[in-house]
Design a protein around this motif. Structure first.
Motif, PDB file in Angstrom:
ATOM      1  N   MET A 177      10.590   2.095   6.006  1.00 21.42           N
ATOM      2  CA  MET A 177      10.123   2.250   4.629  1.00 21.42           C
ATOM      3  C   MET A 177       9.700   3.681   4.324  1.00 21.42           C
ATOM      4  O   MET A 177       9.708   4.107   3.168  1.00 21.42           O
ATOM      5  CB  MET A 177       8.955   1.298   4.347  1.00 21.42           C
ATOM      6  N   ALA A 178       9.316   4.436   5.356  1.00 27.37           N
ATOM      7  CA  ALA A 178       8.837   5.809   5.161  1.00 27.37           C
ATOM      8  C   ALA A 178       9.792   6.803   5.810  1.00 27.37           C
ATOM      9  O   ALA A 178       9.367   7.804   6.390  1.00 27.37           O
ATOM     10  CB  ALA A 178       7.429   5.964   5.738  1.00 27.37           C
ATOM     11  N   GLU A 179      11.078   6.542   5.707  1.00 24.04           N
ATOM     12  CA  GLU A 179      12.076   7.374   6.363  1.00 24.04           C
ATOM     13  C   GLU A 179      11.910   8.843   5.980  1.00 24.04           C
ATOM     14  O   GLU A 179      11.793   9.191   4.810  1.00 24.04           O
ATOM     15  CB  GLU A 179      13.478   6.900   5.975  1.00 24.04           C
ATOM     16  N   GLY A 180      11.892   9.711   7.000  1.00 25.03           N
ATOM     17  CA  GLY A 180      11.755  11.141   6.776  1.00 25.03           C
ATOM     18  C   GLY A 180      10.333  11.623   6.617  1.00 25.03           C
ATOM     19  O   GLY A 180      10.088  12.831   6.563  1.00 25.03           O
ATOM     20  N   VAL A 181       9.370  10.701   6.548  1.00 25.93           N
ATOM     21  CA  VAL A 181       7.959  11.074   6.386  1.00 25.93           C
ATOM     22  C   VAL A 181       7.291  11.069   7.759  1.00 25.93           C
ATOM     23  O   VAL A 181       7.365  10.074   8.483  1.00 25.93           O
ATOM     24  CB  VAL A 181       7.221  10.105   5.438  1.00 25.93           C
ATOM     25  N   PRO A 182       6.630  12.158   8.151  1.00 23.85           N
ATOM     26  CA  PRO A 182       5.934  12.176   9.446  1.00 23.85           C
ATOM     27  C   PRO A 182       4.764  11.202   9.463  1.00 23.85           C
ATOM     28  O   PRO A 182       4.034  11.084   8.474  1.00 23.85           O
ATOM     29  CB  PRO A 182       5.461  13.620   9.581  1.00 23.85           C
ATOM     30  N   VAL A 183       4.589  10.511  10.577  1.00 26.73           N
ATOM     31  CA  VAL A 183       3.559   9.480  10.699  1.00 26.73           C
ATOM     32  C   VAL A 183       2.689   9.756  11.922  1.00 26.73           C
ATOM     33  O   VAL A 183       3.197  10.084  12.994  1.00 26.73           O
ATOM     34  CB  VAL A 183       4.189   8.074  10.828  1.00 26.73           C
ATOM     35  N   ALA A 215       0.836  -1.206   0.000  1.00 27.16           N
ATOM     36  CA  ALA A 215       0.000   0.000   0.000  1.00 27.16           C
ATOM     37  C   ALA A 215       0.863   1.246   0.000  1.00 27.16           C
ATOM     38  O   ALA A 215       0.565   2.236  -0.686  1.00 27.16           O
ATOM     39  CB  ALA A 215      -0.935  -0.013   1.217  1.00 27.16           C
ATOM     40  N   TRP A 216       1.954   1.216   0.762  1.00 28.42           N
ATOM     41  CA  TRP A 216       2.861   2.361   0.809  1.00 28.42           C
ATOM     42  C   TRP A 216       3.502   2.607  -0.565  1.00 28.42           C
ATOM     43  O   TRP A 216       3.635   3.749  -1.001  1.00 28.42           O
ATOM     44  CB  TRP A 216       3.927   2.125   1.869  1.00 28.42           C
ATOM     45  N   GLN A 217       3.888   1.533  -1.234  1.00 27.00           N
ATOM     46  CA  GLN A 217       4.470   1.684  -2.572  1.00 27.00           C
ATOM     47  C   GLN A 217       3.456   2.292  -3.541  1.00 27.00           C
ATOM     48  O   GLN A 217       3.810   3.149  -4.377  1.00 27.00           O
ATOM     49  CB  GLN A 217       4.943   0.326  -3.090  1.00 27.00           C
ATOM     50  N   ASP A 218       2.198   1.879  -3.433  1.00 22.04           N
ATOM     51  CA  ASP A 218       1.152   2.440  -4.301  1.00 22.04           C
ATOM     52  C   ASP A 218       0.942   3.929  -4.013  1.00 22.04           C
ATOM     53  O   ASP A 218       0.751   4.733  -4.939  1.00 22.04           O
ATOM     54  CB  ASP A 218      -0.166   1.684  -4.100  1.00 22.04           C
ATOM     55  N   ILE A 219       0.969   4.306  -2.734  1.00 20.09           N
ATOM     56  CA  ILE A 219       0.800   5.717  -2.359  1.00 20.09           C
ATOM     57  C   ILE A 219       1.958   6.550  -2.905  1.00 20.09           C
ATOM     58  O   ILE A 219       1.756   7.637  -3.461  1.00 20.09           O
ATOM     59  CB  ILE A 219       0.702   5.846  -0.822  1.00 20.09           C
ATOM     60  N   ARG A 220       3.169   6.045  -2.773  1.00 22.59           N
ATOM     61  CA  ARG A 220       4.336   6.769  -3.291  1.00 22.59           C
ATOM     62  C   ARG A 220       4.252   6.944  -4.805  1.00 22.59           C
ATOM     63  O   ARG A 220       4.586   8.018  -5.330  1.00 22.59           O
ATOM     64  CB  ARG A 220       5.624   6.016  -2.938  1.00 22.59           C
ATOM     65  N   LYS A 221       3.803   5.917  -5.471  1.00 25.50           N
ATOM     66  CA  LYS A 221       3.693   5.997  -6.932  1.00 25.50           C
ATOM     67  C   LYS A 221       2.647   7.047  -7.327  1.00 25.50           C
ATOM     68  O   LYS A 221       2.871   7.858  -8.232  1.00 25.50           O
ATOM     69  CB  LYS A 221       3.307   4.626  -7.482  1.00 25.50           C
ATOM     70  N   GLU A 222       1.497   7.029  -6.628  1.00 29.76           N
ATOM     71  CA  GLU A 222       0.440   7.985  -6.941  1.00 29.76           C
ATOM     72  C   GLU A 222       0.868   9.411  -6.617  1.00 29.76           C
ATOM     73  O   GLU A 222       0.457  10.360  -7.300  1.00 29.76           O
ATOM     74  CB  GLU A 222      -0.827   7.621  -6.158  1.00 29.76           C
ATOM     75  N   ALA A 223       1.685   9.579  -5.580  1.00 24.79           N
ATOM     76  CA  ALA A 223       2.140  10.907  -5.182  1.00 24.79           C
ATOM     77  C   ALA A 223       3.419  11.321  -5.906  1.00 24.79           C
ATOM     78  O   ALA A 223       4.020  12.345  -5.559  1.00 24.79           O
ATOM     79  CB  ALA A 223       2.368  10.954  -3.678  1.00 24.79           C
ATOM     80  N   ALA A 224       3.838  10.517  -6.862  1.00 32.72           N
ATOM     81  CA  ALA A 224       5.078  10.787  -7.602  1.00 32.72           C
ATOM     82  C   ALA A 224       6.275  10.908  -6.659  1.00 32.72           C
ATOM     83  O   ALA A 224       7.190  11.714  -6.877  1.00 32.72           O
ATOM     84  CB  ALA A 224       4.932  12.051  -8.443  1.00 32.72           C
TER      85      ALA A 224
END
Length: 448
Positions: free
Chosen positions: A281-287, A214-223
């Motif tokens: 997997m989401a290094e640097g991204v606030p969660v 799901a995270w990979q899909d979100i990254r792809k959609e968000a470029a």
């Protein structure tokens, strides 16, 4: 039922260490228990001889087993027949019904949670509701299997539920049309401002891998430009301990995720982040992790791990408070014992039993018109009869110490609806991510 199916069923019970029960272990009985077994056998014989109607042996034996386990805690149980079939069906999905997770509490059928997007959810059935009648027939005092069997049926057919909702004076009559229930443990979306939302509904098989996908899909959609992530664990009753560890590991590079401590040999286990796996997997991204009173067991493991490591901000309401592990012990080809065998602890050594996970920022679900009543009659682990006691003996009033009205949370459900806000907690989390810096929300991992 095949043993493989029994193994799959473990994913929906609230834990997950599967321990084979050997003949020698099952045969060991403390010699001092002899007089107590004599009492049990004497009662059995007297009932068989003197009860007003003939009673089958299996009815008395099953009653004795159920009573024995009920004396331990609310989560230990004997599973066979319909119980195991129901677990297997929920794992496999593709059944026709209402989409409800229910339990039996003091003879009443209680809703743990409706599956998101299910017919029950769309009809407005809420966690904590009690189902008293089905098509006008009282089901109080009956068996859970019978109630579940009545609620299932061909897609497109309807059933009328009578609901008692704590805090309301009158019962509710709800007509629900059955549908095909396809369980989706993980869903995701990309919101405004490139804020991702990953919702985990239960910790069944492969949830860790599904969240990574799901995270990979979100990254792809968000470029590749994701500005924040909400991990929504609300109303997630738990499931596989292994999958909760796998999910937490996706956000941690090192350190303890959870520890499990039990009395029997082999029941004390430490689970650490695997640095060679994927790292963060989401290094640097606030969660932000969203939890509420329906977030239990495996959900609390993830929230507690990310909170203790300061990798995520935990927001919402205090969680359910189920800090125990149940092991599924096979008893032949079509029966099993679900037994509480250990407690688990967060990386800082805190037991969530009774107290739950306290959010860093408490955010009420004020978009729910029944929020105030639901809060007043909310059920958590500490309210269940026979629950395990937290070793430090925290009282509810000590955990709910902040009673000051927050001016940010004074809008009514109708006012929020006029603004287009249907889920205030999620809305607030996403707005927080849009308006704050990464260092404010996703703190650096604490050095250990």
């Amino acid at each position: 039922m095949k043993f493989a199916a029994l193994m799959r069923s473990a994913a929906l019970v609230t834990a997950v260490a599967l321990i084979p029960a050997t003949t020698a272990t099952m045969a060991q009985v403390d010699g001092r228990a002899g007089p107590e077994f004599a009492k049990l056998f004497a009662v059995f014989q007297r009932v068989k001889a003197s009860y007003v109607e003939p009673v089958e042996d299996d009815v008395l034996i099953r009653g004795a087993i159920d009573g024995m386990l009920a004396a331990l805690d609310p989560h230990s149980a004997y599973l066979d027949g319909g119980d195991l079939q129901r677990l297997e069906t929920m794992i496999d999905g593709n059944y026709s019904g209402l989409g409800l997770s229910v339990v039996m509490e003091d003879g009443a059928v209680k809703v743990v949670s409706p599956f998101r997007g299910s017919p029950a959810d769309n009809a407005g059935i809420k966690a904590g509701d009690f189902i008293t009648h089905l098509d006008g027939t009282l089901i109080y005092g009956g068996s859970l299997d019978d109630a579940v069997a009545q609620m299932r049926g061909p897609s497109g057919t309807s059933i009328r539920l009578t609901i008692f909702r704590p805090g309301r004076d009158e019962p509710l009559e709800v007509e629900v049309t059955r549908g095909v229930i396809e369980l989706e443990p993980v869903t995701h979306e990309l919101g405004a401002g490139n804020i991702g939302v990953i919702t985990v509904n239960e910790f069944s098989a492969d949830v860790g891998a599904d969240v990574f996908s799901a995270w990979q899909d979100i990254r792809k959609e968000a470029a590749g430009r994701v500005n924040g992530l909400v991990l929504d664990l609300r109303n997630n009753p738990g499931g596989s301990l292994d999958e909760s560890v796998a999910l937490a590991d996706l956000f941690l590079t090192e350190g303890r995720i959870v520890s499990q401590r039990g009395r029997a040999r082999g029941e004390t286990i430490l689970y650490d982040a695997e640095t060679h796996y994927r790292g963060d997997m989401a290094e640097g991204v606030p969660v932000i992790v969203l939890i509420n009173a329906g977030s239990a067991s495996a959900s609390e493991i993830v929230a507690g791990a990310l909170q203790d490591h300061r990798r995520a901000l935990v927001m919402g309401e205090r969680s359910f408070g189920k800090g125990s592990v149940q092991s599924l012990l096979p008893l032949g080809p079509d029966a099993a014992l679900k037994l509480t065998t250990a407690r688990y602890f967060t990386p800082s050594g805190k037991s969530v039993q009774e107290g739950g996970i306290k959010p860093d920022i408490a955010v009420p679900q004020i978009s729910d018109p029944d929020f105030a009543l639901r809060q007043k009659y909310q059920t958590r682990e500490s309210d269940l009869r026979g629950h395990l006691i937290n070793e430090i003996g925290i009282k509810d009033e000590e955990m709910e110490s902040d009673s000051i009205a927050d001016p940010r949370f004074q809008l009514t459900a109708d006012e929020l609806k006029d603004q287009g806000v249907e889920d205030f907690q999620l809305h607030y989390a996403m707005e927080t991510l849009r308006r704050t810096t990464a260092s404010t929300v996703a703190l650096r991992p604490a050095k250990r």
